[in-house]
Design an enzyme around this catalytic site. Structure first.
Site, PDB file in Angstrom:
ATOM      1  N   GLN A  98     -48.851  15.820 -40.988  1.00  9.03           N
ATOM      2  CA  GLN A  98     -49.879  15.010 -41.630  1.00  9.03           C
ATOM      3  C   GLN A  98     -50.885  14.570 -40.572  1.00  9.03           C
ATOM      4  O   GLN A  98     -50.525  13.924 -39.587  1.00  9.03           O
ATOM      5  CB  GLN A  98     -49.323  13.768 -42.322  1.00  9.03           C
ATOM      6  CG  GLN A  98     -50.416  13.109 -43.171  1.00  9.03           C
ATOM      7  CD  GLN A  98     -50.083  11.718 -43.632  1.00  9.03           C
ATOM      8  OE1 GLN A  98     -49.868  10.830 -42.817  1.00  9.03           O
ATOM      9  NE2 GLN A  98     -50.054  11.516 -44.944  1.00  9.03           N
ATOM     10  N   TYR A 177     -57.223   4.721 -44.686  1.00 10.09           N
ATOM     11  CA  TYR A 177     -57.601   5.311 -43.408  1.00 10.09           C
ATOM     12  C   TYR A 177     -58.944   6.043 -43.566  1.00 10.09           C
ATOM     13  O   TYR A 177     -59.619   5.892 -44.572  1.00 10.09           O
ATOM     14  CB  TYR A 177     -56.454   6.167 -42.874  1.00 10.09           C
ATOM     15  CG  TYR A 177     -55.216   5.328 -42.631  1.00 10.09           C
ATOM     16  CD1 TYR A 177     -55.196   4.378 -41.604  1.00 10.09           C
ATOM     17  CD2 TYR A 177     -54.105   5.414 -43.453  1.00 10.09           C
ATOM     18  CE1 TYR A 177     -54.090   3.565 -41.396  1.00 10.09           C
ATOM     19  CE2 TYR A 177     -52.993   4.604 -43.255  1.00 10.09           C
ATOM     20  CZ  TYR A 177     -52.988   3.677 -42.233  1.00 10.09           C
ATOM     21  OH  TYR A 177     -51.898   2.860 -42.043  1.00 10.09           O
ATOM     22  N   ARG A 224     -53.488  14.248 -49.089  1.00  7.31           N
ATOM     23  CA  ARG A 224     -52.846  13.121 -49.780  1.00  7.31           C
ATOM     24  C   ARG A 224     -53.903  12.101 -50.168  1.00  7.31           C
ATOM     25  O   ARG A 224     -54.778  11.757 -49.363  1.00  7.31           O
ATOM     26  CB  ARG A 224     -51.794  12.472 -48.888  1.00  7.31           C
ATOM     27  CG  ARG A 224     -50.858  11.525 -49.661  1.00  7.31           C
ATOM     28  CD  ARG A 224     -49.787  10.945 -48.772  1.00  7.31           C
ATOM     29  NE  ARG A 224     -48.627  10.567 -49.556  1.00  7.31           N
ATOM     30  CZ  ARG A 224     -47.796   9.572 -49.250  1.00  7.31           C
ATOM     31  NH1 ARG A 224     -48.001   8.845 -48.164  1.00  7.31           N
ATOM     32  NH2 ARG A 224     -46.756   9.296 -50.005  1.00  7.31           N
ATOM     33  N   GLY A 312     -40.174   8.825 -50.004  1.00  2.63           N
ATOM     34  CA  GLY A 312     -40.321   8.257 -48.677  1.00  2.63           C
ATOM     35  C   GLY A 312     -39.057   7.571 -48.224  1.00  2.63           C
ATOM     36  O   GLY A 312     -38.222   8.131 -47.519  1.00  2.63           O
TER      37      GLY A 312
END
Length: 357
Positions: A98, A177, A224, A312
């Site tokens: 990622q 982000y 994502r 997760g």
């Protein structure tokens, strides 16, 4: 009905099941953003996942968000990652890196550099630094001519990822982000071609994805997204329109997958499933939310048209999560105190289920 344990063809990979280990920040990298032997063991322990997506990996020093995270922008980092990808492949697994540019969610104490973002608007909350949490600083707004450099940093890191043995990459376009900041209507106050109307706010994400697909192949490139997410204070207006427009442009690129988080109402997410013609990875639990996803949530989203389901916290505390889901064994809880403390405790110390006679 589709089963979580059916195989699935993803690009040039055949996944033995439809579980995905979601990316999770673990801040266990060595100085210089280097992967470690413990990281190799951690990922190899979880290689029964259909696909592993690594923790967020910075594509540049200025893209680093947290201390203790790994990078993919130096030759030394590439060499260090090879032990991780080699261990995963030796255990029969598949792993994507990622790629995560933190943008404004960073601090000079971590990188030695002033963070950058779409606009000079600080994130909401404290960011991690080597000396503890500090208020997020006001970033420097990128000049229009600088923006493509940061979009192409994902592609440069993707080339290094493939060189390091990763099977592909996932662009982190979620959770506040840098890509998410450009999609936002309050972190992005630009009036140039990267801000304002929907067609402009999606441009950075599309340019980053297009550059990455060109660099390593669309079949090796996923992204994502967290529609309507409010991480680090981002807000998004016109969410259905924004993400429908983004998915339309991403579809032209033929990406390997889109990975959605359950940050919007189910009706909105189902609409995005209809809008996206390719592979959809669905994370049914809100990141850091109160409920951990399990078999019921996975089956629900497979029934709604998702192709793969990411977990997760389940994978964090259960290296044998696939087998536990398959057989109905209890899912062990993760110890939140060890998430970011470093060391092997709460990292390599979660056991597989012990069967008793």
């Amino acid at each position: 009905m589709t089963s979580l344990f059916d195989s699935y063809r993803l690009g040039e990979l055949t996944l033995p099941n439809r579980t995905v280990m979601a990316p999770m920040t673990r801040v266990r990298a060595a100085a210089g953003g280097l992967a470690t032997p413990s990281m190799a063991t951690y990922y190899a322990q979880r290689a029964t996942a259909g696909l592993i997506v690594s923790e967020g990996v910075q594509p540049s020093l200025i893209g680093q968000s947290n201390p203790g995270t790994p990078g993919l922008h130096t030759d030394e980092q590439v060499a260090a990652w090879r032990q991780v990808t080699g261990a995963v492949h030796a255990n029969g697994g598949r792993i994507f890196a990622q790629i995560m540019h933190g943008g404004r969610v960073s601090h000079p104490d971590t990188t030695g550099l002033r963070p950058v973002g779409p606009s000079a608007v600080a994130a909401v909350g404290d960011v991690f630094t080597p000396s503890g949490p500090r208020p997020a600083p006001v970033p420097r707004a990128l000049e229009t001519a600088e923006v493509p450099e940061h979009a192409h940093s994902y592609a440069a890191a993707a080339r290094r990822a493939v060189d390091a043995g990763f099977d592909g990459v996932e662009l982190h376009g979620a959770n506040g982000y840098l890509i998410s900041q450009f999609l936002s209507s309050n972190a992005n106050l630009r009036t140039d071609r990267y801000g304002g109307p929907v067609a402009h706010r999606i441009r950075f994400a599309v340019e980053a994805a297009a550059a990455t697909a060109e660099a390593v192949g669309a079949h090796r490139t996923g992204i994502r997204l967290s529609p309507a997410g409010t991480f680090w204070g981002v807000e998004e207006t016109d969410v259905p329109e924004l993400y429908a427009a983004l998915l339309t442009e991403l579809a032209r690129l033929g990406l390997a997958y889109v990975h959605l988080e359950a940050t919007a109402e189910e009706e909105v997410l189902v609409g995005l499933r209809r809008a996206w013609p390719g592979t959809l990875v669905m994370n049914p639990a809100l990141p850091m939310g109160p409920k951990q996803a399990g078999r019921d949530e996975a089956d629900h989203w497979l029934g709604l048209g998702a192709d793969l389901i990411s977990f997760g916290r389940g994978f964090l505390a259960n290296p044998d999560l696939v087998e536990r889901l398959r057989t109905g064994l209890p899912i062990a809880p993760a110890d939140e105190r060890t998430y970011y403390q470093g060391g092997d405790a709460g990292y390599l110390t979660y056991p597989a289920h012990q069967h008793t006679a």
